[in-house]
Motif scaffolding. Structure first.
Motif, PDB file in Angstrom:
ATOM      1  N   VAL A 400       0.908  -1.327  -0.045  1.00  0.00           N
ATOM      2  CA  VAL A 400       0.015   0.164  -0.064  1.00  0.00           C
ATOM      3  C   VAL A 400       0.922   1.282   0.058  1.00  0.00           C
ATOM      4  O   VAL A 400       2.033   1.108   0.600  1.00  0.00           O
ATOM      5  CB  VAL A 400      -0.826   0.065   1.270  1.00  0.00           C
ATOM      6  CG1 VAL A 400      -1.914   1.341   1.330  1.00  0.00           C
ATOM      7  CG2 VAL A 400      -1.792  -1.288   1.182  1.00  0.00           C
ATOM      8  N   ARG A 401       0.326   2.291  -0.546  1.00  0.00           N
ATOM      9  CA  ARG A 401       0.921   3.906  -0.418  1.00  0.00           C
ATOM     10  C   ARG A 401      -0.167   4.741  -0.726  1.00  0.00           C
ATOM     11  O   ARG A 401      -1.193   4.454  -1.377  1.00  0.00           O
ATOM     12  CB  ARG A 401       2.107   3.829  -1.426  1.00  0.00           C
ATOM     13  CG  ARG A 401       1.832   3.715  -2.931  1.00  0.00           C
ATOM     14  CD  ARG A 401       3.244   3.688  -3.670  1.00  0.00           C
ATOM     15  NE  ARG A 401       3.032   3.786  -5.150  1.00  0.00           N
ATOM     16  CZ  ARG A 401       4.067   3.662  -5.878  1.00  0.00           C
ATOM     17  NH1 ARG A 401       5.391   3.609  -5.502  1.00  0.00           N
ATOM     18  NH2 ARG A 401       3.798   3.827  -7.216  1.00  0.00           N
ATOM     19  N   GLY A 402       0.070   5.913  -0.188  1.00  0.00           N
ATOM     20  CA  GLY A 402      -0.843   6.884  -0.180  1.00  0.00           C
ATOM     21  C   GLY A 402      -0.140   8.064   0.567  1.00  0.00           C
ATOM     22  O   GLY A 402       1.029   8.548   0.707  1.00  0.00           O
ATOM     23  N   PRO A 403      -1.198   9.002   1.199  1.00  0.00           N
ATOM     24  CA  PRO A 403      -0.509  10.243   1.651  1.00  0.00           C
ATOM     25  C   PRO A 403       0.181   9.815   3.180  1.00  0.00           C
ATOM     26  O   PRO A 403       0.926  10.915   3.608  1.00  0.00           O
ATOM     27  CB  PRO A 403      -1.653  10.924   2.019  1.00  0.00           C
ATOM     28  CG  PRO A 403      -2.755  10.118   2.048  1.00  0.00           C
ATOM     29  CD  PRO A 403      -2.463   8.993   1.293  1.00  0.00           C
ATOM     30  N   VAL A 404       0.198   8.819   3.606  1.00  0.00           N
ATOM     31  CA  VAL A 404       0.683   8.529   5.216  1.00  0.00           C
ATOM     32  C   VAL A 404       1.452   7.144   4.819  1.00  0.00           C
ATOM     33  O   VAL A 404       0.930   6.434   4.158  1.00  0.00           O
ATOM     34  CB  VAL A 404      -0.397   8.280   6.053  1.00  0.00           C
ATOM     35  CG1 VAL A 404       0.168   8.110   7.479  1.00  0.00           C
ATOM     36  CG2 VAL A 404      -1.399   9.657   6.152  1.00  0.00           C
ATOM     37  N   GLY A 405       2.414   7.077   5.557  1.00  0.00           N
ATOM     38  CA  GLY A 405       3.291   5.806   5.502  1.00  0.00           C
ATOM     39  C   GLY A 405       4.152   5.394   6.671  1.00  0.00           C
ATOM     40  O   GLY A 405       4.085   6.282   7.730  1.00  0.00           O
ATOM     41  N   CYS A 406       4.808   4.409   6.702  1.00  0.00           N
ATOM     42  CA  CYS A 406       5.477   3.928   7.839  1.00  0.00           C
ATOM     43  C   CYS A 406       6.678   4.730   8.091  1.00  0.00           C
ATOM     44  O   CYS A 406       7.613   4.600   7.003  1.00  0.00           O
ATOM     45  CB  CYS A 406       5.934   2.347   7.498  1.00  0.00           C
ATOM     46  SG  CYS A 406       6.892   1.503   8.903  1.00  0.00           S
ATOM     47  N   ARG A 407       6.993   5.250   9.190  1.00  0.00           N
ATOM     48  CA  ARG A 407       8.389   5.710   9.626  1.00  0.00           C
ATOM     49  C   ARG A 407       8.381   5.334  11.138  1.00  0.00           C
ATOM     50  O   ARG A 407       7.924   6.033  11.863  1.00  0.00           O
ATOM     51  CB  ARG A 407       8.155   7.213   9.767  1.00  0.00           C
ATOM     52  CG  ARG A 407       7.901   7.848   8.124  1.00  0.00           C
ATOM     53  CD  ARG A 407       7.869   9.289   8.169  1.00  0.00           C
ATOM     54  NE  ARG A 407       7.036   9.895   7.319  1.00  0.00           N
ATOM     55  CZ  ARG A 407       5.753  10.256   7.351  1.00  0.00           C
ATOM     56  NH1 ARG A 407       4.980   9.972   8.427  1.00  0.00           N
ATOM     57  NH2 ARG A 407       5.088  10.860   6.358  1.00  0.00           N
ATOM     58  N   TYR A 408       9.191   4.194  11.324  1.00  0.00           N
ATOM     59  CA  TYR A 408       9.373   3.722  12.656  1.00  0.00           C
ATOM     60  C   TYR A 408      10.335   4.576  13.388  1.00  0.00           C
ATOM     61  O   TYR A 408      11.405   5.190  12.882  1.00  0.00           O
ATOM     62  CB  TYR A 408       9.792   2.350  12.818  1.00  0.00           C
ATOM     63  CG  TYR A 408       8.782   1.171  12.483  1.00  0.00           C
ATOM     64  CD1 TYR A 408       7.446   1.158  12.858  1.00  0.00           C
ATOM     65  CD2 TYR A 408       9.122   0.173  11.452  1.00  0.00           C
ATOM     66  CE1 TYR A 408       6.627   0.413  12.519  1.00  0.00           C
ATOM     67  CE2 TYR A 408       8.219  -0.862  11.326  1.00  0.00           C
ATOM     68  CZ  TYR A 408       7.265  -0.830  11.942  1.00  0.00           C
ATOM     69  OH  TYR A 408       5.790  -1.796  11.443  1.00  0.00           O
ATOM     70  N   LEU A 409      10.312   4.795  14.599  1.00  0.00           N
ATOM     71  CA  LEU A 409      11.190   5.538  15.470  1.00  0.00           C
ATOM     72  C   LEU A 409      12.458   4.456  15.716  1.00  0.00           C
ATOM     73  O   LEU A 409      12.545   3.586  16.426  1.00  0.00           O
ATOM     74  CB  LEU A 409      10.523   5.720  16.843  1.00  0.00           C
ATOM     75  CG  LEU A 409      11.254   6.436  17.875  1.00  0.00           C
ATOM     76  CD1 LEU A 409      11.796   7.456  17.600  1.00  0.00           C
ATOM     77  CD2 LEU A 409      10.353   6.586  19.451  1.00  0.00           C
ATOM     78  N   GLY A 410      13.456   4.939  15.188  1.00  0.00           N
ATOM     79  CA  GLY A 410      14.623   4.148  15.397  1.00  0.00           C
ATOM     80  C   GLY A 410      14.683   2.607  15.434  1.00  0.00           C
ATOM     81  O   GLY A 410      15.289   2.230  16.476  1.00  0.00           O
ATOM     82  N   ASP A 411      13.973   2.169  14.464  1.00  0.00           N
ATOM     83  CA  ASP A 411      13.646   0.779  14.450  1.00  0.00           C
ATOM     84  C   ASP A 411      14.211  -0.062  13.177  1.00  0.00           C
ATOM     85  O   ASP A 411      13.806   0.355  11.824  1.00  0.00           O
ATOM     86  CB  ASP A 411      12.214   0.351  15.003  1.00  0.00           C
ATOM     87  CG  ASP A 411      12.012  -0.922  15.104  1.00  0.00           C
ATOM     88  OD1 ASP A 411      12.589  -1.925  14.618  1.00  0.00           O
ATOM     89  OD2 ASP A 411      11.641  -0.955  16.236  1.00  0.00           O
ATOM     90  N   GLU A 412      15.062  -0.809  13.252  1.00  0.00           N
ATOM     91  CA  GLU A 412      15.614  -1.558  12.100  1.00  0.00           C
ATOM     92  C   GLU A 412      14.453  -2.271  11.343  1.00  0.00           C
ATOM     93  O   GLU A 412      14.484  -2.652  10.039  1.00  0.00           O
ATOM     94  CB  GLU A 412      16.783  -2.543  12.146  1.00  0.00           C
ATOM     95  CG  GLU A 412      16.395  -3.712  13.141  1.00  0.00           C
ATOM     96  CD  GLU A 412      17.656  -4.601  13.558  1.00  0.00           C
ATOM     97  OE1 GLU A 412      17.414  -5.743  14.240  1.00  0.00           O
ATOM     98  OE2 GLU A 412      18.661  -4.297  13.454  1.00  0.00           O
ATOM     99  N   ARG A 413      13.233  -2.478  11.620  1.00  0.00           N
ATOM    100  CA  ARG A 413      12.107  -3.416  11.125  1.00  0.00           C
ATOM    101  C   ARG A 413      11.657  -2.377  10.166  1.00  0.00           C
ATOM    102  O   ARG A 413      10.799  -2.869   9.283  1.00  0.00           O
ATOM    103  CB  ARG A 413      11.309  -3.787  12.329  1.00  0.00           C
ATOM    104  CG  ARG A 413      11.755  -4.818  12.804  1.00  0.00           C
ATOM    105  CD  ARG A 413      10.760  -5.202  14.137  1.00  0.00           C
ATOM    106  NE  ARG A 413      10.979  -4.149  15.352  1.00  0.00           N
ATOM    107  CZ  ARG A 413      10.228  -4.518  16.417  1.00  0.00           C
ATOM    108  NH1 ARG A 413       9.457  -5.562  16.639  1.00  0.00           N
ATOM    109  NH2 ARG A 413      10.310  -3.449  17.373  1.00  0.00           N
ATOM    110  N   GLN A 414      11.996  -1.061  10.007  1.00  0.00           N
ATOM    111  CA  GLN A 414      11.404  -0.345   9.035  1.00  0.00           C
ATOM    112  C   GLN A 414      11.745  -0.953   7.617  1.00  0.00           C
ATOM    113  O   GLN A 414      11.131  -0.764   6.659  1.00  0.00           O
ATOM    114  CB  GLN A 414      12.333   1.099   8.892  1.00  0.00           C
ATOM    115  CG  GLN A 414      11.921   1.997   7.826  1.00  0.00           C
ATOM    116  CD  GLN A 414      10.691   2.670   8.028  1.00  0.00           C
ATOM    117  OE1 GLN A 414      10.129   2.845   9.108  1.00  0.00           O
ATOM    118  NE2 GLN A 414      10.007   3.316   7.100  1.00  0.00           N
ATOM    119  N   LEU A 415      12.965  -1.588   7.278  1.00  0.00           N
ATOM    120  CA  LEU A 415      13.311  -2.230   6.192  1.00  0.00           C
ATOM    121  C   LEU A 415      12.679  -3.369   5.834  1.00  0.00           C
ATOM    122  O   LEU A 415      12.217  -4.010   4.588  1.00  0.00           O
ATOM    123  CB  LEU A 415      14.976  -2.846   6.329  1.00  0.00           C
ATOM    124  CG  LEU A 415      15.777  -1.745   6.372  1.00  0.00           C
ATOM    125  CD1 LEU A 415      17.197  -2.265   6.631  1.00  0.00           C
ATOM    126  CD2 LEU A 415      16.049  -0.839   5.088  1.00  0.00           C
TER     127      LEU A 415
END
Length: 546
Positions: A400-415
């Motif tokens: 999914v993508r749109g106007p909001v997306g994932c930005r984890y706080l200092g977390d390698e699981r972002q990848l």
């Protein structure tokens, strides 16, 4: 995302820059889509001021904003004064600076919502948690987000104090002392000039449990808060100023924050905030307060069906929108609700990482058994492990993508969550030729029970803290009412009693009660491979090891 498309942030109003400093590198962000005019926001934007002050300017101060189950009602003018007084306390008495993280904890009440709005207007970052979360969970979240202040309902303060969080300034509200937040607020001016935040300053950090058990902080901007109202609410719910919102999700969940605070305030509607919002409380509340828009999980709809079948059933004829999210909505539940009430449940899938619902459908567009189609402003596809789209009719990972997306706080699981510019939610879906998306299953080991996401390893860690437990494994088992239930398999230490209720009581003292196993099975050994790897799939099979 390549370097050319890397986002450029506007100048921040934050003095404490922790949140912006701990955003993922821009190359790890998803691609954002702002392809509708309503999603084009000014560079300077404070979502608290936009939701409250601009709404008062448009529609006046006399409309009802919040109601409580006890009969209390606040107009928009009263809400605005209460919010501004709290914001003065934050900045002038408690030394909260723009960018400071402020934890919010308590039952769902108008005062908790007012605290959230005050944090927004003060330019701080809200970290709203559940009133039921235990001291260890609170300590972990405060450590991750480096929380400096907490506004806490006096009835929910014990576990926060017990957590012993170094340097945390805890201010209670709803008590009787002169230092109570509400007493302090009563001595402050009732007009507050909101901080001139950037549209891409972090407004909130919402925590979600990961499959490793350590919670992940999802950071969302001021513009993100408005974007969920200007996509799902605007195009699917289509609310108006005369609507009355209510529901079961607490404000510590973004499902509840959106449905009970952001969406109604965006259009000048009112919201009924219930401290107890189970199915048996919701039905009489709908009848008494004329609720028109309802947010809850499939489990609650199934339970309410039984209540509506009784001779003295409540009159819920004021409802016009029934929203379901948090777990898959079975077609049988949809059909039974429609036959009993005449209402078409709006199914939806959302994620804390994306703040709210991004696939849904309403009215004649609904197809029971499917989640729906991408909400206007959002794009979705089904992909394989490499990120390539799979043909319609074949299962794959939802992206999914749109106007909001994932930005984890200092977390390698972002990848793991953001791949090839798309948010990969961890759900297995099928897309049909008409563009409708059908849920298949979770692609990981997350247990979804009655709309709550429960990480098995987190429950395992709690059980392992009990001295009687040698080993444990926690899985989800299908359940007709709740979708799944938490089942714990435990290998006890030698010489200890096999007492499931003792272990259940211990887990309830460590974690939110809904994470507690509904069933505890004692084994002599857990099933493992020759190399010692746990075989979770065997634990999910009925009757395999008991």
């Amino acid at each position: 995302m390549d370097a050319k498309s890397a986002p450029r942030l506007h100048p921040s109003a934050h003095i404490d820059t922790f949140a912006r400093d701990h955003l993922p590198p821009p190359a790890q962000w998803p691609a954002f889509v702002h392809d509708r005019p309503e999603l084009h926001y000014p560079q300077r934007l404070n979502c608290g001021a936009e939701l409250l002050d601009r709404t008062v300017e448009r529609l006046g101060a006399g409309r009802t904003a919040f109601r409580s189950g006890s009969g209390e009602a606040w107009t928009y003018g009263e809400l605005q004064r209460n919010v501004d007084r709290i914001a003065h306390v934050l900045t002038e008495e408690l030394d909260v600076l723009p960018g400071h993280r402020v934890l919010l904890r308590g039952p769902t009440t108008p005062w908790l919502a007012a605290c959230w709005l005050a944090v927004m207007k003060a330019g701080a970052v809200a970290v709203t948690v559940l009133a039921q979360q235990r001291s260890q969970e609170l300590a972990t979240m405060c450590e991750i987000a480096e929380v400096s202040h907490a506004l806490c309902d006096v009835r929910a303060v014990d576990d926060l104090i017990k957590a012993g969080i170094p340097g945390l300034n805890v201010i209670v509200f709803g008590g009787e002392g002169s230092d109570d937040l509400l007493a302090r607020a009563g001595r402050q001016p009732d007009v507050y000039e909101p901080v001139d935040t950037s549209a891409d300053d972090v407004a909130l950090i919402a925590f979600t449990s990961g499959t490793t058990g350590r919670p992940k902080g999802c950071m969302h901007f001021h513009r993100d808060v408005l974007a969920i109202a200007d996509t799902f609410a605007r195009h699917v719910l289509k609310p108006g100023p005369d609507d009355v919102f209510a529901g079961s999700p607490p404000l510590g969940f973004t499902f509840g924050l959106g449905g009970l605070v952001i969406f109604p305030l965006r259009v000048g509607a009112s919201s009924l905030l219930l401290e107890q919002a189970g199915p048996k409380q919701l039905l009489p509340a709908i009848a008494e307060h004329g609720v028109t828009v309802l947010f809850t999980a499939p489990t609650a709809y199934r339970t309410m069906l039984d209540e509506l079948g009784k001779p003295d059933a409540c009159d819920i004829s004021t409802l016009r929108r029934c929203v379901s999210a948090g777990e898959n909505l079975p077609a049988t539940t949809w059909q039974a609700w429609h036959e009993r009430t005449g209402h078409r449940i709006i199914n939806g899938i959302g994620a804390t990482e994306l703040l709210h619902i991004f696939i849904s459908a309403a009215d004649e567009e609904i197809r029971p058994g499917t989640t729906g189609r991408p909400v206007p402003g959002w794009h979705a596809r089904v992909v394989d492990d490499s990120g390539a789209p799979v043909p319609d009719g074949e299962p794959g990972l939802l992206a999914v993508r749109g106007p909001v997306g994932c930005r984890y706080l200092g977390d390698e699981r972002q990848l793991q969550y953001v791949r090839h510019g798309w948010n990969v939610t961890g759900d297995t879906y099928v897309r049909d030729a008409d563009g409708y998306f059908r849920y298949v299953a979770r692609a990981d080991d997350m247990i979804i029970s009655a709309g709550y996401n429960i990480a098995g390893p987190e429950v395992e860690e709690a059980l392992m803290r009990h001295p009687d437990v040698q080993e444990t494994a926690v899985v989800g088992r299908p359940d007709e009412l709740r979708g799944q239930i938490v089942v714990a398999y435990v290998v006890p230490r030698a010489g200890t009693a096999r007492d499931p209720e003792r272990l259940r009581a211990f887990v309830k003292s460590e974690l939110v009660p809904y994470k507690c196993p509904r069933e505890i099975v004692f084994l002599d050994a857990l099933p493992r491979t020759a190399t010692g790897k746990l075989q979770r799939f065997r634990l999910r099979e009925p009757g395999h090891v008991e």
